[in-house]
Design a protein around this motif. Structure first.
Motif, PDB file in Angstrom:
ATOM      1  N   ARG A  71     -22.639 -21.316  20.089  1.00 26.18           N
ATOM      2  CA  ARG A  71     -23.919 -22.043  19.707  1.00 26.18           C
ATOM      3  C   ARG A  71     -24.411 -21.200  18.858  1.00 26.18           C
ATOM      4  O   ARG A  71     -24.540 -19.990  18.818  1.00 26.18           O
ATOM      5  CB  ARG A  71     -24.710 -21.985  21.060  1.00 26.18           C
ATOM      6  N   ASN A  72     -25.384 -21.949  17.954  1.00 22.53           N
ATOM      7  CA  ASN A  72     -26.155 -21.382  16.864  1.00 22.53           C
ATOM      8  C   ASN A  72     -27.592 -21.123  17.480  1.00 22.53           C
ATOM      9  O   ASN A  72     -28.459 -21.376  17.067  1.00 22.53           O
ATOM     10  CB  ASN A  72     -26.180 -22.125  15.505  1.00 22.53           C
ATOM     11  N   VAL A  74     -30.898 -19.259  18.085  1.00 23.37           N
ATOM     12  CA  VAL A  74     -32.148 -18.526  17.200  1.00 23.37           C
ATOM     13  C   VAL A  74     -31.932 -16.931  17.365  1.00 23.37           C
ATOM     14  O   VAL A  74     -31.812 -16.461  18.424  1.00 23.37           O
ATOM     15  CB  VAL A  74     -33.559 -19.066  17.634  1.00 23.37           C
ATOM     16  N   ILE A 101     -36.975 -23.755  13.307  1.00 29.16           N
ATOM     17  CA  ILE A 101     -35.653 -23.407  13.775  1.00 29.16           C
ATOM     18  C   ILE A 101     -34.822 -24.228  14.295  1.00 29.16           C
ATOM     19  O   ILE A 101     -33.530 -24.510  13.982  1.00 29.16           O
ATOM     20  CB  ILE A 101     -36.035 -22.544  15.083  1.00 29.16           C
ATOM     21  N   SER A 104     -33.161 -26.499  11.471  1.00 27.24           N
ATOM     22  CA  SER A 104     -32.145 -25.716  10.476  1.00 27.24           C
ATOM     23  C   SER A 104     -30.767 -25.219  11.598  1.00 27.24           C
ATOM     24  O   SER A 104     -29.967 -24.776  11.155  1.00 27.24           O
ATOM     25  CB  SER A 104     -32.610 -24.254  10.343  1.00 27.24           C
ATOM     26  N   ASN A 105     -30.737 -26.417  12.433  1.00 21.07           N
ATOM     27  CA  ASN A 105     -29.615 -26.387  13.533  1.00 21.07           C
ATOM     28  C   ASN A 105     -29.528 -25.221  14.253  1.00 21.07           C
ATOM     29  O   ASN A 105     -28.373 -24.778  14.669  1.00 21.07           O
ATOM     30  CB  ASN A 105     -28.443 -26.915  12.711  1.00 21.07           C
ATOM     31  N   ARG A 106     -30.559 -24.501  14.470  1.00 18.60           N
ATOM     32  CA  ARG A 106     -30.274 -23.403  15.453  1.00 18.60           C
ATOM     33  C   ARG A 106     -30.971 -23.846  16.696  1.00 18.60           C
ATOM     34  O   ARG A 106     -31.781 -24.701  16.872  1.00 18.60           O
ATOM     35  CB  ARG A 106     -31.373 -22.096  14.959  1.00 18.60           C
ATOM     36  N   GLU A 107     -30.418 -23.212  17.984  1.00 19.97           N
ATOM     37  CA  GLU A 107     -30.868 -23.593  19.022  1.00 19.97           C
ATOM     38  C   GLU A 107     -31.817 -22.526  19.637  1.00 19.97           C
ATOM     39  O   GLU A 107     -31.614 -21.598  19.784  1.00 19.97           O
ATOM     40  CB  GLU A 107     -29.279 -23.248  20.070  1.00 19.97           C
ATOM     41  N   SER A 109     -33.992 -20.465  22.285  1.00 18.98           N
ATOM     42  CA  SER A 109     -33.491 -19.776  23.768  1.00 18.98           C
ATOM     43  C   SER A 109     -34.161 -20.286  24.856  1.00 18.98           C
ATOM     44  O   SER A 109     -34.963 -20.925  24.627  1.00 18.98           O
ATOM     45  CB  SER A 109     -33.579 -18.393  23.364  1.00 18.98           C
ATOM     46  N   CYS A 154     -29.582 -30.206  21.206  1.00 19.24           N
ATOM     47  CA  CYS A 154     -28.739 -28.945  21.842  1.00 19.24           C
ATOM     48  C   CYS A 154     -27.927 -29.053  23.119  1.00 19.24           C
ATOM     49  O   CYS A 154     -26.878 -28.648  23.069  1.00 19.24           O
ATOM     50  CB  CYS A 154     -29.507 -27.983  21.555  1.00 19.24           C
TER      51      CYS A 154
END
Length: 506
Positions: A71-72, A74, A101, A104-107, A109, A154
């Motif tokens: 997983r990408n 943060v 965040i 930008s396809n970040r997950e 937390s 996500c």
């Protein structure tokens, strides 16, 4: 064994693929055949598809077994920036950064999710200043939207740690989760020892749902709240999306479904079975019984019905919950609703098989004095009749159409007709499947199956039955104590409900 797909053969016939992924077992059934054998499975399949129609669903949320390394997530530095903005109540900045965040396809937390949930839990304050009120409302709506989009983009695992924070987590319905303590403390600086343990310090700890005993305690508090900002309803919408997303992601496996937060929220009896739903239904019916006088109350009812449909779906998913027990306990409460509330409830139920079960209870409590003797012996078991197409149609013709209201006033006649007409509507619907494609709308019916004797299902189409029934209803109205009231509002309602039933039959 739920349905996991459908397809069309070379002759354009519909087939369902029924699978048990744990054992790599799958079998194809013709559409009409499965409608005869197990119409509940088809309804469950249709319901589950609605959970997968979110505007934002990507491969990350679809994959149930992605590891944390894949997983990408943060970076910790960005996460800390979001937390610190929330600490100092710069919510707009925190949300701007959070939305960047996610885009930008970040997950996000679990710490970010907990901090933003804390905003919905704690940061709604009463104010008489219209400008401040609007600003707070916009902030809360943005927070809700971010949390919902995060879950849908996500996956439901973002809430895994939050589910462990209920106060009864280690000794109650959520006992299969492992509690992580402490969940999150936002402060990393060294505190003055003289202030340690103060209320101010405690407020900086984002402890998730620790103030609630379990999931249904949280749901109850949110549905009963009168917060003018609707913050608890925003939170409940997020929780509901988390439950629906988790259901969608784990839909292919019975074992995985057993681990969902919703499933873990129900109490088992001494035999390890799920048969008692009194607490859950009382909470939901308190919302059903209220009149939707404003938008906020309408949202409460919409949320409550979505939860109710999730409960029903678990009853039809390999019998995780007892569907028959749920139907019986639902009827006990539905029988106390007004006629208008009862109709509203039927409109919101997504499962016609469940509506049919409820109507069997309603008809079983009617006056059976004119039911043929050959069928009167069915009364004790009528409410729990298995949904066999020939039996259901036979009961429609020789039981439902022959029963009468217990009391012969106009209101009770209308009440009785609701149960009878809903029985017919759900009977027609549960044994058919409608879909739309490029060539238009198409329908298959259970009675089209080669194994069905059409002589046993003629009640589906016999409009003469309705004509005879209508004459009987008119005689009831003439004999009613309030028959002299020609302007009784229920007369129009009765006409409308009968016309709708005739339209379905024709």
């Amino acid at each position: 064994m739920p349905i996991d797909a459908h397809y069309f053969d070379s002759l354009d016939r519909l087939w369902f693929n029924v699978a048990t992924h744990e054992f790599e077992i799958s079998e194809a059934f013709a559409g009409s055949q499965l409608l005869v054998m197990n119409p509940e499975l088809v309804e469950l399949y249709k319901f589950i598809q609605t959970l997968g129609t979110y505007p934002v669903v990507n491969a990350l949320a679809e994959n149930r077994i992605q590891t944390k390394e894949k997983r990408n997530v943060v970076p910790r530095s960005l996460q800390q920036m979001v937390i610190e903005c929330i600490d100092v109540e710069h919510y707009s900045a925190a949300l701007d950064l959070s939305e960047t965040i996610l885009s930008s396809n970040r997950e996000p937390s679990s710490m970010m999710m907990a901090a933003l949930v804390h905003v919905l839990l704690e940061k709604s304050t009463k104010t008489t200043n219209p400008r401040v009120f609007r600003e707070q409302l916009v902030m809360l709506e943005r927070t809700r939207n971010f949390l919902i989009n995060s879950l849908r983009q996500c996956g439901a695992h973002l809430f895994n740690d939050l589910w462990t924070t209920f106060s009864l987590c280690n000794n109650g319905p959520m006992d299969n989760y492992v509690r992580h303590q402490p969940f999150y403390s936002s402060r990393t600086i060294v505190h003055d020892t003289s202030k340690q343990g103060s209320d101010d310090d405690e407020d900086n700890d984002y402890k998730g749902f620790i103030k609630y005993q379990d999931l249904w305690d949280l749901i109850s508090a949110c549905l009963k709240s009168d917060d003018p900002h609707q913050s608890p309803l925003f939170l409940l919408e997020v929780v509901l999306v988390a439950l629906e997303t988790e259901y969608w992601q784990k839909r292919e496996s019975h074992t995985d479904m057993m681990t969902t937060a919703l499933m873990k929220s129900f109490k088992q009896n001494n035999e390890g079975q799920w048969h008692e739903f009194g607490r859950n239904l009382d909470l939901l019916f308190a919302v059903f019984e209220s009149s939707p006088t404003d938008i906020i109350q309408q949202r409460r009812q919409s949320i409550a019905f979505r939860l109710f449909n999730l409960m029903i779906s678990l009853g039809y998913y390999d019998g995780l919950l007892s569907a028959s027990s749920l139907a019986m306990q639902t009827y006990q409460r539905a029988s106390k609703l007004s006629a208008d509330q009862l109709l509203a409830m039927f409109r919101e139920i997504s499962f016609d098989a469940f509506t049919l079960q409820l109507c069997q209870y309603g008809i079983a409590s009617a006056n059976w004095s004119e039911v043929p003797k050959s069928h009167k012996e069915k009364r004790k078991m009528f409410a729990t009749t298995i949904l066999n197409i020939a039996t259901v149609v036979d009961n429609w013709e020789f039981v439902v159409l022959r029963t009468k209201p217990v009391s012969m006033n106009i209101e009770r006649i209308y009440w009785h007709l609701i149960w009878a007409t809903e029985y017919y509507r759900s009977m027609i619907s549960v044994y058919s499947y409608r879909w739309t494609d490029k060539s238009g709308a198409r329908v298959i019916n259970a009675y089209e199956d080669d194994d069905i004797d059409l002589n046993k299902v003629l009640g589906f189409f016999n409009t003469e039955l309705f004509i005879d029934w209508r004459f009987r209803i008119e005689s009831w109205l003439e004999a009613a104590p309030d028959a002299a009231d020609k302007n009784h509002p229920r007369r129009t309602d009765i006409t409308c409900i009968l016309n709708r039933c005739m339209y379905i039959a024709s």
